[in-house]
Design a protein around this motif. Structure first.
Motif, short mmCIF file in Angstrom:
data_model
loop_
_atom_site.label_atom_id
_atom_site.label_comp_id
_atom_site.label_asym_id
_atom_site.label_seq_id
_atom_site.Cartn_x
_atom_site.Cartn_y
_atom_site.Cartn_z
N ARG A 147 0.76 -1.23 -0.07
CA ARG A 147 0.16 0.03 -0.20
C ARG A 147 0.96 1.31 -0.01
NH1 ARG A 147 -1.85 3.85 2.99
NH2 ARG A 147 -0.49 3.15 5.04
N ARG A 148 1.82 1.17 0.88
CA ARG A 148 2.78 2.33 0.83
C ARG A 148 3.50 2.67 -0.60
NH1 ARG A 148 5.94 0.78 6.43
NH2 ARG A 148 4.04 1.12 7.92
N ARG A 149 3.91 1.49 -1.04
CA ARG A 149 4.49 1.65 -2.31
C ARG A 149 3.62 1.93 -3.39
NH1 ARG A 149 9.05 2.73 -2.54
NH2 ARG A 149 10.05 0.64 -1.75
N TYR A 150 2.14 1.46 -3.51
CA TYR A 150 1.18 1.86 -4.39
C TYR A 150 1.14 3.53 -4.39
CZ TYR A 150 -3.55 2.80 -6.02
OH TYR A 150 -4.60 3.17 -6.58
N LEU A 151 1.04 3.96 -2.97
CA LEU A 151 0.77 5.51 -2.90
C LEU A 151 2.01 6.30 -3.41
CD1 LEU A 151 -0.87 5.35 0.61
CD2 LEU A 151 -2.15 5.81 -1.45
N GLU A 152 3.13 5.73 -3.45
CA GLU A 152 4.48 6.60 -3.66
C GLU A 152 4.44 6.50 -5.33
OE1 GLU A 152 7.95 4.46 -2.61
OE2 GLU A 152 9.05 6.09 -1.80
N LEU A 153 4.21 5.22 -5.77
CA LEU A 153 4.11 5.21 -7.43
C LEU A 153 2.77 5.92 -7.82
CD1 LEU A 153 4.79 1.23 -7.61
CD2 LEU A 153 6.57 3.31 -8.28
N ALA A 154 2.01 6.12 -7.30
CA ALA A 154 0.78 6.69 -7.79
C ALA A 154 1.02 8.24 -7.81
CB ALA A 154 -0.63 6.40 -7.05
N ALA A 155 1.83 8.65 -6.82
CA ALA A 155 2.16 10.12 -6.70
C ALA A 155 3.00 10.44 -7.68
CB ALA A 155 2.76 10.38 -5.24
N ASP A 168 2.51 6.53 -11.81
CA ASP A 168 2.65 5.43 -12.00
C ASP A 168 1.29 4.68 -12.20
OD1 ASP A 168 5.13 3.04 -12.06
OD2 ASP A 168 2.98 2.34 -11.81
N SER A 169 0.95 4.00 -13.03
CA SER A 169 -0.72 3.22 -13.15
C SER A 169 -0.77 2.03 -12.52
CB SER A 169 -0.89 3.27 -14.64
OG SER A 169 0.03 2.55 -15.57
N ALA A 170 0.26 1.40 -11.94
CA ALA A 170 0.15 0.11 -11.28
C ALA A 170 -0.83 -0.09 -10.20
CB ALA A 170 1.51 -0.19 -10.54
N THR A 171 -1.54 -0.99 -10.24
CA THR A 171 -2.80 -1.22 -9.17
C THR A 171 -2.14 -1.81 -7.90
OG1 THR A 171 -3.06 -3.42 -9.65
CG2 THR A 171 -4.46 -1.93 -11.00
N LEU A 172 -3.16 -1.58 -6.89
CA LEU A 172 -2.56 -1.93 -5.50
C LEU A 172 -2.23 -3.16 -5.49
CD1 LEU A 172 -2.15 -1.38 -2.68
CD2 LEU A 172 -4.70 -1.51 -2.06
N GLU A 173 -3.20 -4.17 -6.04
CA GLU A 173 -2.85 -5.77 -6.23
C GLU A 173 -1.77 -5.86 -6.82
OE1 GLU A 173 -5.59 -3.96 -6.88
OE2 GLU A 173 -6.68 -4.43 -5.12
N GLU A 174 -1.35 -5.35 -8.13
CA GLU A 174 0.21 -5.45 -9.02
C GLU A 174 1.18 -5.18 -7.85
OE1 GLU A 174 -1.53 -4.53 -13.34
OE2 GLU A 174 -0.68 -3.05 -12.01
N THR A 175 1.13 -3.98 -7.08
CA THR A 175 2.21 -3.51 -6.18
C THR A 175 2.34 -4.36 -5.01
OG1 THR A 175 1.37 -1.12 -6.95
CG2 THR A 175 3.05 -1.57 -5.31
N ILE A 176 1.45 -4.93 -4.47
CA ILE A 176 1.47 -5.90 -3.42
C ILE A 176 2.35 -7.33 -3.95
CG2 ILE A 176 0.28 -7.18 -1.88
CD1 ILE A 176 -1.75 -5.21 -1.41
N ALA A 177 1.93 -7.74 -5.13
CA ALA A 177 2.38 -8.76 -5.66
C ALA A 177 3.98 -8.73 -5.90
CB ALA A 177 1.58 -9.30 -7.16
#
Ligand code: ATP
Ligand SMILES: Nc1ccn([C@@H]2O[C@H](COP(=O)(O)O)[C@@H](O)[C@H]2O)c(=O)n1
Length: 233
Positions: free
Chosen positions: A159-167, A170-179
């Motif tokens: 979740r942290r990395r997802y928020l960082e990438l979204a900022a 980056d269009s990666a989804t939360l599920e992709e980022t956790i994986a």
């Protein structure tokens, strides 16, 4: 416990991707007036240069040759730090998820680990440093005066990395980022050379439900307690 060194103690912060190592190392280094050594950035620089040179991740001979000719340095830029590879600022390029995954493969190779181990020990031997990575407390500086193993649940780290990438757009989804976080964990924990693991004498900190400030407080108190022991430690 070793005596305090010429410039202070050596602090080791190990842990998996997204646990908060870089964030906490930067803040703790500012609080203590210590040098921040981002060993992950060093491995990422090797991975970037190997990608540019078209070197296969298992070509140990060419990886060894690349490392022999590579100079990775850190340059202060205000409150931040720039990463230079042979004088080129690669701070942004090394932070992509693609490079992160490639780095996980490259960093499993013995010649790469041996080359960066020598550099890291030279950078930190006199103390007054905080090194963050995967094997600082187990391989690089097993005699570090203070060791932390910083972790969090894979979901929270994703979740942290997802928020960082979204900022960063980056269009990666939360599920992709956790994986991808879980994939990197498995690669880092499962490799033969210097796998990610908690040192027996490291203070474990699970930051899943802790703020950065709460983690920083625990770390700073532990370091100042060790410094107060001076050479008696
Ligand atoms: N305790 C925390 N609570 C909430 N967010 C956090 C916490 N610690 C770190 N973060 C955030 O999580 C993201 C990843 O942190 P950071 O880059 O410091 O982790 P890392 O362990 O260095 O990861 P990597 O090893 O992949 O570089 C950052 O956006 C950071 O602000
Ligand atoms: N001491 C270390 C530090 C890092 N690695 C490898 O580099 C990858 C990227 O590290 P970040 O901290 O920048 O995410 C990491 O996944 C490891 O594979 C290492 O092996 N040893």
């Amino acid at each position: 416990m070793s005596a305090v060194r010429e410039n202070g103690v050596i602090v080791a912060i190990d842990g998996p991707s997204g646990a908060g190592k870089s964030s906490l190392t930067k803040l703790l280094a500012q609080r203590l007036g210590y040098i921040h050594i981002d060993t992950g950035a060093m491995f990422r620089a090797v991975a970037l240069m190997s990608k540019r040179a078209g070197i296969a991740t298992d070509d140990d001979a060419r990886l060894a040759e690349l490392c022999r000719g590579l100079d990775v340095t850190f340059v202060r830029d205000g409150a931040s730090c720039r990463v230079l590879a042979n004088g080129e600022d690669v701070s942004t390029e090394i932070r992509t998820e693609e490079i992160g995954l490639l780095t996980s493969a490259i960093s499993a190779r013995k010649p790469v680990r041996e080359a960066l181990l020598t550099m890291q020990r030279a950078m930190g031997a006199k103390g007054g440093v905080i090194l963050e990575g995967r094997d600082i407390g187990t391989v690089v500086f097993p005699d570090a005066e203070v060791k932390f193993f910083l972790s969090a649940s894979a979901e929270e780290r994703g979740r942290r990395r997802y928020l960082e990438l979204a900022a960063r757009g980056d269009s990666a989804t939360l599920e992709e980022t956790i994986a991808k976080v879980i994939q990197r964990d498995k690669q880092d924990e499962g490799r033969e050379h210097a796998p990610l693991k908690q040192a027996d004498d490291a203070l474990p900190i699970d930051s899943t439900s802790l703020s950065i400030e709460e983690v920083l407080s625990v770390m700073e108190n532990a370091v100042r307690e060790r410094l107060a022991q001076g050479d008696k430690g």
